[in-house]
Design an enzyme around this catalytic site. Structure first.
Site, mmCIF file in Angstrom:
data_model
loop_
_atom_site.group_PDB
_atom_site.id
_atom_site.type_symbol
_atom_site.label_atom_id
_atom_site.label_comp_id
_atom_site.label_asym_id
_atom_site.label_seq_id
_atom_site.Cartn_x
_atom_site.Cartn_y
_atom_site.Cartn_z
ATOM 1 N N CYS A 49 -24.797 -61.027 -21.201
ATOM 2 C CA CYS A 49 -24.464 -62.446 -21.109
ATOM 3 C C CYS A 49 -23.510 -62.612 -19.929
ATOM 4 C CB CYS A 49 -23.822 -62.907 -22.412
ATOM 5 S SG CYS A 49 -23.467 -64.674 -22.475
ATOM 6 N N CYS A 67 -19.163 -31.116 0.312
ATOM 7 C CA CYS A 67 -18.939 -32.097 -0.749
ATOM 8 C C CYS A 67 -19.240 -33.504 -0.247
ATOM 9 C CB CYS A 67 -17.492 -32.013 -1.234
ATOM 10 S SG CYS A 67 -17.054 -33.264 -2.454
#
Length: 289
Positions: A110, A140
């Site tokens: 909603c 990384c």
């Protein structure tokens, strides 16, 4: 450079920042059925697709699904309901409810219309045609993502995995070194503002391309230096730069591999340094060209 948050009106701030609620049946997207994508008004992140919108007659736009990774859930201040927020900027959207059986998915997001913008399918298609992608692996993905985001012309950088032998790999599976995937980033950029050569030069200057299956303290095949090319032109560009670095005395370990399926990493990896207010520990810029 990281795109700043959009400026909000006082009414928008009341809902998006201060977690207010617009009156029911007043929002522009409550009775709205055009095909496209709903985005966050504060940061433009894509949140919902039009095919997941349904008419719940509750007074606010309702969706029974979200774009993967776009929505964050928190227990509401009332202790009962579940609040939904934009996962990228924490902008308040509304609440999510389950068990109402209004659609087969049995979920209802909603959402306040004022928390949303909308991009039509036609405009979305035209915009996507203007952007190109590139795939770089330099250890990384947190650090590569962070530094690539600073380049003008780059629209977005997404951390993920590529090159392995399983579908939908998780971070723990990749770290186990059993899937063959490499950590990398998907760079979406505007070719009118920045070209592939510039991005590839930047890639070689924000990590150490001489490291084999490691970057700083991170060791393992998943941290390999690699460029996943999508065309012969991209491959030739990478080869040209590697030859230049080799002539300068660098022992380049960067792999050149054809691009395959890109798997988006878990949401907590996205924009990692921005979310955690830290700086890369194994990546830094060093001019090499």
């Amino acid at each position: 450079m990281k795109k700043p948050l959009n400026r909000l009106t006082a009414e928008e701030r009341h809902v998006i920042v201060n977690k207010g609620t617009e009156p029911p049946f007043t929002g522009k997207y409550n009775d709205f059925n055009t095909g496209g994508v709903y985005t966050c008004k504060q940061c433009d992140a894509a949140l919902y697709r039009s095919e997941d919108k349904f008419q719940s007659h509750c007074g606010w736009p309702s969706f029974d699904d979200e774009i993967p990774g776009a929505i964050k859930r928190l227990t509401d201040a009332d202790g009962r309901r579940t609040e939904i927020l934009c996962a990228k900027c924490d902008g308040h959207l509304g609440h999510v409810f389950e068990g109402e059986r209004q659609t087969p998915k049995n979920v209802r997001h909603c959402v306040n219309s004022i928390s949303l913008n909308f991009i039509s399918a036609d405009k979305l298609s035209n915009d996507n045609q203007q952007l190109a992608t590139a795939y770089f692996a330099g250890g990384c993905f947190w650090g590569v993502e962070h530094l690539m985001q600073q380049q003008p012309g780059v629209e977005s950088v997404v951390s993920g995995y590529m090159g392995g032998n399983t579908d939908n790999p998780t971070y723990s599976e990749v770290c186990s070194k059993t899937t063959g995937h490499i950590e990398l980033v998907e760079v979406s950029y505007d070719p009118k503002q920045v070209d592939y050569m510039t991005l590839t030069k930047l890639f070689f200057e924000i990590h150490d391309p001489s490291e084999l299956n490691r970057q700083g303290p991170d060791v393992g095949e998943q941290y390999a230096s690699a460029i996943f090319y999508q065309s012969e032109e991209e491959k030739q560009t990478a080869e040209q730069l590697i030859n230049t670095l080799t002539a300068k005395g660098y022992k380049v370990a960067t792999q050149l591999r054809p691009a395959s399926t890109f798997w988006r990493a878990e949401e907590y990896h996205q924009d990692y340094y921005q979310k955690n207010h830290k700086e890369p520990y194994c990546h830094r810029y060093q001019k090499r060209f």
